[in-house]
Each structure stands twice: as structure tokens, then as C-alpha cells.
Enzyme design. Structure first.
Site, PDB file in Angstrom:
ATOM      1  N   HIS A 155       0.680  -1.237   0.023  1.00 43.10           N
ATOM      2  CA  HIS A 155      -0.212   0.038   0.005  1.00 43.10           C
ATOM      3  C   HIS A 155       0.831   1.353  -0.072  1.00 43.10           C
ATOM      4  O   HIS A 155       0.511   2.231   0.367  1.00 43.10           O
ATOM      5  CB  HIS A 155      -0.894   0.076   1.121  1.00 43.10           C
ATOM      6  N   SER A 276      14.886  21.318 -16.082  1.00 43.36           N
ATOM      7  CA  SER A 276      13.544  22.132 -16.338  1.00 43.36           C
ATOM      8  C   SER A 276      13.978  23.402 -16.939  1.00 43.36           C
ATOM      9  O   SER A 276      14.853  24.005 -16.944  1.00 43.36           O
ATOM     10  CB  SER A 276      12.623  22.377 -15.050  1.00 43.36           C
ATOM     11  N   LYS A 282      15.969  21.698 -10.977  1.00 44.47           N
ATOM     12  CA  LYS A 282      15.355  20.356 -11.240  1.00 44.47           C
ATOM     13  C   LYS A 282      16.219  19.393 -12.151  1.00 44.47           C
ATOM     14  O   LYS A 282      16.847  19.561 -12.753  1.00 44.47           O
ATOM     15  CB  LYS A 282      14.208  20.677 -11.887  1.00 44.47           C
ATOM     16  N   GLU A 289       8.955   8.660 -16.892  1.00 40.92           N
ATOM     17  CA  GLU A 289       7.526   8.971 -17.253  1.00 40.92           C
ATOM     18  C   GLU A 289       7.140   8.810 -18.531  1.00 40.92           C
ATOM     19  O   GLU A 289       5.998   8.351 -18.680  1.00 40.92           O
ATOM     20  CB  GLU A 289       7.566  10.567 -16.930  1.00 40.92           C
TER      21      GLU A 289
END
Ligand code: ARG
Length: 471
Positions: A155, A276, A282, A289
Site C-alpha cells: 500500500h 526544467s 530540477k 515518465e
């Protein structure tokens, strides 16, 4: 120009030619189409359906056409609809009437069916070799991290301690099954539809065993209707590919979470991260992704072909031309994602200290406290209740199970004594779990043997496979 001369009085409109045409995507089958034609023409000559000389001239010219295509000298044309008719047209342009004999006893329906099977067989092998490389990468990374302890989750809540090696081997197992799934699909489809003709076979005395053997198939398909209209092997491969993408997507999700600021369990190499355009600090896991995102594409390809096939009566229908873009997209996507993953996993840094530190909160050794009591005579349910109370006390008073004093432990049960600390040390918790498939180093060592045996065997199988080639 009208290709189907004879039956038609009017030329097809440009709109309809464009609409029917598949040449802009099926041209990538050219090599397989020429192989299929050569096998067919050898079969015709063997059975004296055409003369040996004509057969040889056609074969020689087809090979020249192959060379011209590979040199980039040929421009295909939508007037001839697809790769099959384009190549036949070029053949006829080069050798005239003899070229017109190639299509004896054959139809584009068995032609396209044989091309797709040859293509699919090779693509499966290419994907399997990437999968194998990935299995090697996860296995090697796992082997280096047998004693890199980390929290295991259920979980997404910290559950019990495991090791990074145990975690990596979970993916080795998944990719091993993906490999085998493709192996099974390849095995099942390894039959040649050549000679099924349009749908009902042919009156010519063709030798289908002979042409199947030339093309490296185990044998011919056994029903001509099925031979030309079966696309279930593409669906089966795409199901396998969808499952692989599902695995890659889960792995991506973990890479994204584990490399985030709050976790910091792993760090992706700069070469597999992006920045970024506005936020200078970043370092984003874009590759993971994108793989997660592309999973939807492959599922879509599978659903598209399943849906295309569900309503079409036997045998060939033009709907089936839609198999190609879906299948091409699925194999290209999976090959791309696997390659990215191999590099990404190979270069990622495992932050062992962060992982160990992460074991200190979340009470991941609570089960071991309960087991401690159980081993000393208490029922598990009673021990579970007492441990729950200890955890609750710790939370309220900012302790963890390692820092709680023995006096406090004893207040919960007289059974506790000084060896509780050694028993619940993270290392002990992992190394005690020696059950088959468990996280202890002993369990992982025997799993490693199994994985290495699989890798060695699969490597030999892949080396022995020669990509389809009859030239
Ligand atoms: N381009 C067609 C396809 O991909 C080849 C088979 C055409 N056969 C036919 N009867 N129209 O399916």
C-alpha cells in the site's frame, strides 16, 4: 494507371487509391516480401509449374530489386497500393512477361500473411534480446546489493525490511516471464501460410512443406481459410508486449517515487534525466515518465487490433490491413522503452545509507517483535496485539522499536529480554528470512544461480536464432 486491368472500366479515383494504399507503412516489409516470393518461385519451379529458367530469372531479379531498395534507388508508389504489388510491378518492368508468372497459385492474402509472420518472428527475437539484456542488468544490480537493506512496501506504506537485491530480482523474474511469453507466442505462430492462396488453396500441385522449410518455418499451416485470416499471433505478441509495458510502467513509477526529493533512495544518472526550462534545481525522471506514458499506446495498439478482428467473417477482409500500423507501433515502442530502461537501470545510483535510514521509521520490524514473542510461547494473535500497543506507545512518545528501553518492553510483556534488540536489528530481520524466494542473502544466492542458468540458456537460444534470411 489502373492495376486491376481487365475487370474494371474506370480508373480508381486518387482519393480511393490513397485511402486503400498501405505502401507508406508496409514498405518496411520489403525484405520479407521478397523472401516469400523467392520461396514461392522456387516451389513453382520445383513442381514444374514454371520452368527452371524462368524461376531463376525471377529469383535473380528479385534479389536485384532488394539491392536497389536497400540502396535507396526505388521510389514506391501508391498506385500499386502495397509493398506486394509494388515489388511485382518493378519485377515486371524489369523482366517483362516472365515476371508475370510469379503470382501463379498465390494471392496477396497468403503473401501478406507470410510477410507478417516472418516480420513478427524476427521482431520477437529482437525484443527478447533487449529483455535479456535488461534481465542481466537487474540481476547484476541485484547481486551487488544483497546487503543493501531497504523498506519493502505494501500500500506504499513501509511494511517489512528487504534488500535492494531482493527488489531487483523481483523484476528479473517479471522480465523472465515476459521473455518466455514471447517464446511461447513465437513457437505457436511458427507455421507458414504460403500456399493458402486467396482462401481456398490452389489447383496447382504446390509443395507447401518445401516452401515452409525454405522460409525457416516448422511447417505449413493446416487450413487455408485460417492461414490467410489468422492474426491472433499478432494479438498474442501484443498482449505479451502490453504485459511487458505494464511491468516497465510499474518499475517507472517506483523509479519516479524513489528518485524524488522526499525519498532519495536512488539517483538517476544525469544522462538519463532532464532539467526544467525554468527551475534550475530540477532533475526530472522524464525517461521513466515517458515509458509509463507509452504503456497506454501499446495497450491501445492491442485493443485496436482486437477490435478490428472481432467482427470480420472468414477469410481475408481489407480491415486486416489495419494490423500493420498497430503492430509496428507496438514493437517499435517496446524496443525503444527497453533500450532506455537498460541504460537507465545500469547507470542508476543506489543510495544505501538513505535506504538503511529509511528502515528506521515506519516500524518495519514490528512483525519481528511479534515473532519474538510467538517463538517464546505466546500465540501470534496475542503477540500481534501487544506489538500493536508497543508501536502505538512509541508513536505517542517519539520512540522507535530500537530505541524503546527494555524496562518499557517488559511492561508490555515479561517475556522480553535484552536479546530483543539484536532480534529486531534490520540486518537480522532480513537475513532470518531464509525461506525460498525470501530476501536473505542465502535465498538470493540460490535465486541468483537460477537466474544465471536462465540467462546462459536464453543467450545460447538467441545466438542460435538467425534472423530470417534466405539469400
Ligand atoms: N495490403 C493488404 C494488407 O495489408 C494486402 C492484402 C490485400 N488483399 C486483398 N485481397 N485486398 O492486408
Amino acid at each position: 494507371m489502373q492495376y486491376f486491368s481487365g475487370r474494371f472500366k474506370e480508373a480508381a479515383s486518387d482519393l480511393i487509391l490513397d485511402f486503400h494504399s498501405s505502401i507508406h507503412f508496409d514498405k518496411r516489409l520489403y525484405r520479407y516480401d521478397i523472401m516469400g516470393s523467392i520461396a514461392h518461385v522456387r516451389g513453382l519451379a520445383k513442381m514444374d509449374i514454371i520452368s527452371k529458367e524462368d524461376g531463376e530469372l525471377i529469383e535473380k531479379t528479385l534479389i536485384e530489386i532488394l539491392e536497389s531498395i536497400e540502396k535507396g534507388e526505388i521510389e514506391f508508389c501508391t498506385t500499386y497500393e502495397d509493398i506486394h504489388m509494388n515489388i511485382e510491378k518493378i519485377l515486371i518492368d524489369r523482366i517483362g512477361d516472365v515476371g508475370k508468372k510469379l503470382h501463379t497459385g498465390r494471392s496477396r492474402n497468403d503473401q501478406v500473411a507470410v510477410d507478417m509472420r516472418l516480420f513478427a518472428k524476427d521482431e520477437v527475437k529482437k525484443i527478447q534480446s533487449f529483455l535479456l539484456e535488461l534481465i542481466e542488468v537487474t540481476t547484476e544490480l541485484g547481486e551487488k546489493n544483497f546487503e543493501t537493506y531497504m523498506p519493502g512496501f505494501t500500500h506504499l506504506q513501509k511494511a517489512q525490511p528487504i534488500s535492494f537485491g531482493h527488489y531487483m530480482f523481483a523484476y528479473s523474474e517479471m522480465f523472465k516471464r515476459d521473455f518466455k511469453r514471447l517464446e511461447n507466442a513465437a513457437e505457436l505462430m511458427d507455421y507458414s501460410p504460403l500456399g493458402s492462396a486467396a482462401l481456398a488453396g490452389t489447383t496447382y500441385p504446390i509443395d507447401r512443406e518445401f516452401t515452409a522449410a525454405i522460409l525457416g518455418f516448422k511447417g505449413p499451416t493446416l487450413n487455408s481459410l485460417d492461414g490467410v485470416s489468422d492474426r491472433d499471433y499478432l494479438i498474442e505478441i501484443m498482449s505479451g508486449l502490453s504485459i511487458t509495458m505494464m511491468h516497465l510502467s510499474r518499475f517507472s513509477e517506483e523509479i519516479i517515487i524513489y528518485s524524488s526529493n522526499d525519498y532519495g533512495y536512488i539517483e538517476l544518472s544525469d544522462s538519463f534525466s532532464t532539467g526544467s526550462s525554468i527551475m534550475p534545481q530540477k532533475k526530472n525522471p522524464d525517461a521513466a515518465e515517458l515509458v509509463r506514458g507509452k504503456t497506454g499506446r501499446v495497450y491501445g495498439d492491442l485493443m485496436a487490433l482486437l477490435t478490428t478482428m472481432k467482427g470480420i467473417p472468414l477469410a481475408y477482409n481489407k480491415d486486416m490491413q489495419e494490423d500493420k500500423e498497430a503492430f509496428f507501433d507496438a514493437v517499435d515502442t517496446v524496443k525503444g522503452c527497453l533500450q532506455v530502461f537498460i541504460g537507465m537501470v545500469k547507470t542508476l545510483k543506489v543510495k544505501d545509507e538513505v535506504l538503511l535510514l529509511a528502515c528506521n521509521d515506519g516500524f518495519i520490524n514490528a512483525t519481528d517483535v511479534a515473532d519474538y514473542l510467538t517463538v517464546r510461547g505466546m500465540s501470534f494473535r496475542e503477540a500481534y496485539k501487544i506489538t500493536g500497543a508497543i508501536v502505538s506507545y512509541c508513536i505517542e512518545n517519539s520512540f522507535n522499536l530500537e530505541t524503546l528501553s527494555l524496562e518499557r518492553y517488559k511492561e508490555f510483556s515479561y517475556i522480553f529480554s535484552g536479546d530483543i534488540y539484536e532480534t529486531i536489528a534490520i540486518k537480522t530481520c532480513v537475513e532470518k528470512r531464509k525461506s525460498l524466494g525470501g530476501p536473505s542473502k542465502d535465498s538470493l544466492l540460490s535465486h541468483l544461480e537460477d537466474l544465471n542458468r536462465f540467462i546462459a540458456g536464453a543467450k545460447i537460444d538467441l545466438i542460435n536464432y538467425r534472423l530470417n534470411d534466405i539469400f
